[in-house]
Structures are given as structure tokens and as C-alpha cells.
Enzyme design. Structure first.
Site, PDB file in Angstrom:
ATOM      1  N   ASP A 109       0.851  -1.198   0.000  1.00 48.04           N
ATOM      2  CA  ASP A 109       0.000   0.000   0.000  1.00 48.04           C
ATOM      3  C   ASP A 109       0.883   1.244   0.000  1.00 48.04           C
ATOM      4  O   ASP A 109       2.093   1.143   0.199  1.00 48.04           O
ATOM      5  CB  ASP A 109      -0.960   0.008   1.199  1.00 48.04           C
ATOM      6  CG  ASP A 109      -0.240  -0.255   2.508  1.00 48.04           C
ATOM      7  OD1 ASP A 109       0.926   0.178   2.654  1.00 48.04           O
ATOM      8  OD2 ASP A 109      -0.833  -0.882   3.398  1.00 48.04           O
ATOM      9  N   ASP A 163       1.447   5.003   1.624  1.00 46.99           N
ATOM     10  CA  ASP A 163       1.085   5.967   2.667  1.00 46.99           C
ATOM     11  C   ASP A 163       1.690   7.317   2.308  1.00 46.99           C
ATOM     12  O   ASP A 163       2.825   7.399   1.840  1.00 46.99           O
ATOM     13  CB  ASP A 163       1.625   5.499   4.018  1.00 46.99           C
ATOM     14  CG  ASP A 163       1.042   4.151   4.411  1.00 46.99           C
ATOM     15  OD1 ASP A 163      -0.202   4.044   4.466  1.00 46.99           O
ATOM     16  OD2 ASP A 163       1.812   3.203   4.627  1.00 46.99           O
ATOM     17  N   ASP A 190       8.449   4.242  13.574  1.00 43.87           N
ATOM     18  CA  ASP A 190       9.072   3.146  14.324  1.00 43.87           C
ATOM     19  C   ASP A 190      10.518   2.846  13.902  1.00 43.87           C
ATOM     20  O   ASP A 190      11.448   3.062  14.669  1.00 43.87           O
ATOM     21  CB  ASP A 190       8.187   1.891  14.327  1.00 43.87           C
ATOM     22  CG  ASP A 190       7.617   1.524  12.967  1.00 43.87           C
ATOM     23  OD1 ASP A 190       8.027   2.138  11.963  1.00 43.87           O
ATOM     24  OD2 ASP A 190       6.778   0.609  12.899  1.00 43.87           O
TER      25      ASP A 190
END
Ligand code: ATP
Ligand code: MG
Length: 426
Positions: free
Chosen positions: A57, A59, A133
Site C-alpha cells: 500500500d 502511505d 518506528d
């Protein structure tokens, strides 16, 4: 706040080309840019392209607020509580657009144990980078000039093929324990080594997963096990001490029973293989496997108290699923498929008489049969029955009728009640 590691790599020095970015993601990036906002592709999209993989996907990160984004796109929906995000919908394709957020201690709402419960504080692109992260997830592809912004050393880590937490791993796991699962999942998926300091605290901190809602862990379950690296991920979860907090019943049983551990491994291998062959997979099948031994144990406990096997077996479907749902929630429709697969293990024992046809017509026949075949691989006594069903499916109608007429049950002794009545008649 300016990060001293700030690094901008111009277009001619990296491999991210627009041809690898989806049309819809490009549309969103361009519209934001043309409306005067900053617009970057970020996260897995950039990382995967740099690794030569096809992103799952795309982002996008921007300085436009969710409300401003909504004004630009008719097909926009604002979601999320902890993070407010804009989803731009193109049919089934969803492009996620997030406003830059700051990781600023004064403004984040944290619980006593350090877990972040709300952090909707907008920031700059550099600030947005350091609250992500892993370094390899904090690479930004700028649609304005096609450069890559690397504020956390992600490119160097990609080169070293390592997954490294941004900041102090212990603090970052406290803020969000799901990052431990993401470390394992992304390490397995991308073939990256988890950097030492990032890996070290996981074993001791694994118990923090107890505080994560079961619905969020379900989302992670799907990403971990239904993306083609399930077996490797499962083993890593086990060695990092994380598995017991996701699948407590399964984790206990595989430690005690090698055959069951083998059964789970075979199912994981099968699932990975099916994914690599682009075949459909049902998330319930693997769950039915993982909870099979816990279900059988519960059943045996009731049988030892005098209950009939079938009654004890059916009676334990719900308790087994419900207990699992306390850690990783299982939606009703998946629970229903699991129950069908389990119930078929009883019905498939009868390879004689009229009911064979109704078993064959059962909407979950194939899943139930696959489950039986898998069981027969660790329990040779089931092999003749599994083979019978294989042959039966391949046979023509005439042959099938003959097979049924032979009327012998391979999966079990004859129905005990029938046998009893026959002996009493004789
Ligand atoms: P995938 O290939 O599975 O989509 P991904 O890294 O893109 O991997 P997403 O869940 O799509 O994972 O998240 C997009 C980005 O958002 C990540 O790359 C990361 O920068 C950031 N992110 C996601 N989850 C977290 C988290 N728990 N803590 C910090 N940053 C996160
Ligand atoms: Mg992603």
C-alpha cells in the site's frame, strides 16, 4: 527541531521512480502539491521500492490537516481516534494520508505505564520522521522534486539490511508494544536482521502485549500470517517470547506436543505456499489448526468425566474460540468457518451411506477435507480415510456410488451405537 542527520538525496541518486508508485497515490501526491502543501510518499511504499519489492500500500504524509485534506478530495473520509487520518477512496483502493505529527513529550497523552493514548500534535516533516518506528520506515519521497529525505539513517540501514528502532527501543516499545510485533513481522517479510539493541528488550517486554486491544492484534495477526512469511514469523514470535501473548493455548500445546507443533508448521507452510501461488486463503483455516489441540484437550477432559465424545467436542467449540478471542479477537464469521471445519472432521469419518453426498455438498467441504489431509500427515491412522476422500472427489458418479456402497468406515470404528444394536440383535 532540526535533526543533525538530515539528508536529502536528489532524484538521480536513488532508485525510486514514479513508475513504481500507483496511479492513485500519484494523484493524491500531485493534488496536495499543486494546492500548496508538502506531499511525501513515506513508510512501506518507499522502503519496499528501494528494496526492489512491490509495495502493498502507499502511505502519504503532508502538512495539510485532515480538514484541509477533506476539502481537496470529495472521496475523503476521516478516520481514527488516536491518530486522525484521511482515507482517500478510489473504489477498493485506499490511499492513507497522514498529517505530519510531532513526537513531543508535552503534548502526547500517555498513561502511567508510558503507553501513548493520543498524539494528535501536528509537526514538521523532520518531527514526523522521528516518531515513526524503524529507520527504514522513515524515508520520505518528495513529490515536489522527487528527492528522498532521510532524517534517521534509513538508507544506510537498508544497505546494511537491518531493522533499527528510531530512538530508545525500550521507550518506544513502552509507548506502543505492537512495535515488537512489527519488528518481527517486517524483519521476516523483508529479510532484514533486527538490530541488536532493537531486538534485545523484546523478550522481557513481550508481556506488554497484554495491554493491547484484541481487535488491534487481529489486524496484526492478518498481516503476520497472511502475507507469505507466516512460518518464519511464527518461529520468530516463539523465540522472542511473543507467541504466548497472542496464542496462549497454542503456545502451551506446541511446547508439550511435537506432533501438534508439526501440524501447525505444516499448516503455516501450506498457507505460505498458497500465497506464493496466488491462491485464495481463509484466515479461519490457520486458526482452526492452531486451536485444534486446545479443543481436543478440552474435549478429552469432558470425556474423562463421562461425556460422550461428540457432545464434548461440539460443546467446546465456543469456549475454545472465546478464550482465544480475549487476546486476538476472532470475528463471528471467522469463528463460524472454524466451527464448520471442526464439525466436518466428524462428518468426514462417515464414508458410507447417503450422508456422504451432503458432506460433499457442504460449503466448507474443501476446507474440512484439507484439514483432514493435514491431520493425516501427522496421524497415519487417518491416511486411508483422507485417501478415500481424495479418490472419491476424483471419481466419476458410477465409481462414487461403488465407493459408498462398499460401506466401510476408515476413519473410526463403526458408529458404536449401531454396532451395539447389531450385536444385541444377533
Ligand atoms: P506494510 O508493508 O505492512 O504496509 P508499513 O511499514 O507500511 O508496512 P503500515 O502499517 O502501513 O506499515 O504503516 C505505515 C508507516 O507508519 C510505517 O512505515 C511507519 O513509518 C509508521 N508506523 C506504523 N505503525 C507504527 C507504530 N506502531 N509506531 C510508529 N510508527 C508506525
Ligand atoms: Mg504500509
Amino acid at each position: 527541531m532540526t535533526n543533525p542527520n538530515q539528508h536529502i538525496i536528489p532524484r538521480d541518486q536513488h532508485s525510486v521512480s514514479r513508475e513504481f508508485i500507483s496511479e492513485n497515490a500519484l494523484k493524491v501526491l500531485y493534488r496536495l502539491h499543486k494546492s500548496g502543501y508538502q506531499a511525501y510518499l513515506v513508510g512501506g511504499g518507499v522502503r519496499d521500492i528501494l528494496l526492489g519489492l512491490r509495495p502493498k500500500d502507499f502511505d502519504i504524509a503532508t502538512d495539510a490537516t485532515p480538514e484541509e485534506i477533506k476539502k481537496l478530495f470529495r472521496n475523503c473520509r476521516i478516520i481514527g481516534r488516536r491518530f486522525r487520518l484521511a482515507h482517500i477512496l478510489y473504489g477498493r483502493d485506499i490511499i492513507e494520508v497522514a498529517t505530519f505529527r510531532a513526537h513531543c513529550d508535552d503534548n502526547i497523552e500517555q498513561r502511567g505505564d508510558g503507553m501513548i493514548v493520543r498524539d494528535n500534535v501536528y509537526g514538521t516533516v523532520e518531527e514526523d520522521a522521528i516518531r515513526r518506528d524503524f529507520t527504514v520506515n522513515a524515508l520520505y519521497y518528495n513529490i515536489a522534486d522527487f528527492s528522498i529525505h532521510d532524517y534517521c539513517g534509513g538508507l544506510a540501514d537498508l544497505e546494511k539490511r537491518q531493522l533499527k528502532m528510531i530512538g530508545d527501543p525500550i521507550e518506544r516499545y513502552k509507548e506502543d508494544p505492537v512495535r515488537m510485533l512489527r519488528a518481527v513481522r517486517l524483519g521476516c517479510k523483508l529479510g532484514l536482521t533486527i538490530e541488536d539493541n532493537t531486538a534485545k528488550p523484546i523478550n522481557e517486554m513481550a508481556h506488554l502485549l497484554e495491554g493491547i486491544p484484541a481487535a488491534r492484534l487481529w489486524e496484526e495477526y492478518k498481516k503476520m500470517f497472511l502475507s507469505g512469511r507466516g512460518q518464519r514469523t511464527f518461529n520468530q514470535l516463539k523465540s522472542f517470547g511473543l507467541l504466548q501473548y497472542l496464542f496462549p493455548q497454542t503456545s502451551k500445546e506446541i511446547n508439550e506436543d511435537d506432533d501438534f507443533a508439526e501440524f501447525v508448521t505444516l499448516a503455516l507452510e501450506n498457507t505460505d505456499r498458497r500465497i506464493s501461488e496466488d491462491k485464495s486463503i481463509n484466515p479461519a483455516f490457520l486458526l482452526a489448526v492452531m486451536l485444534w489441540k486446545p479443543l481436543m484437550d478440552r474435549t478429552e477432559r469432558l470425556v474423562s468425566k463421562g461425556m460422550h465424545f461428540n457432545d464434548a467436542f461440539y460443546k467446546n467449540f465456543n469456549p475454545t474460540i472465546n478464550q482465544q478471542s480475549q487476546t486476538v479477537s476472532i470475528m463471528k464469521r471467522h469463528g463460524a468457518v472454524m466451527q464448520d471445519i471442526w464439525a466436518l472432521q466428524i462428518r468426514l469419518k462417515f464414508n458410507y451411506g447417503k450422508r456422504v453426498w451432503s458432506v460433499l455438498d457442504h460449503p466448507r467441504f474443501r476446507a474440512g477435507y484439507d484439514f483432514l489431509v493435514l491431520r493425516s500427515e501427522i496421524d497415519p491412522s487417518l491416511k486411508p480415510l483422507a485417501d478415500w476422500w481424495t479418490e472419491f472427489q476424483e471419481a466419476g458418479r458410477e465409481q462414487r456410488i461403488k465407493m459408498i456402497a462398499k460401506g466401510k468406515s476408515l476413519g473410526q470404528k463403526r458408529n458404536p451405537r449401531k454396532r451395539k444394536s447389531r450385536t444385541s440383535n444377533s
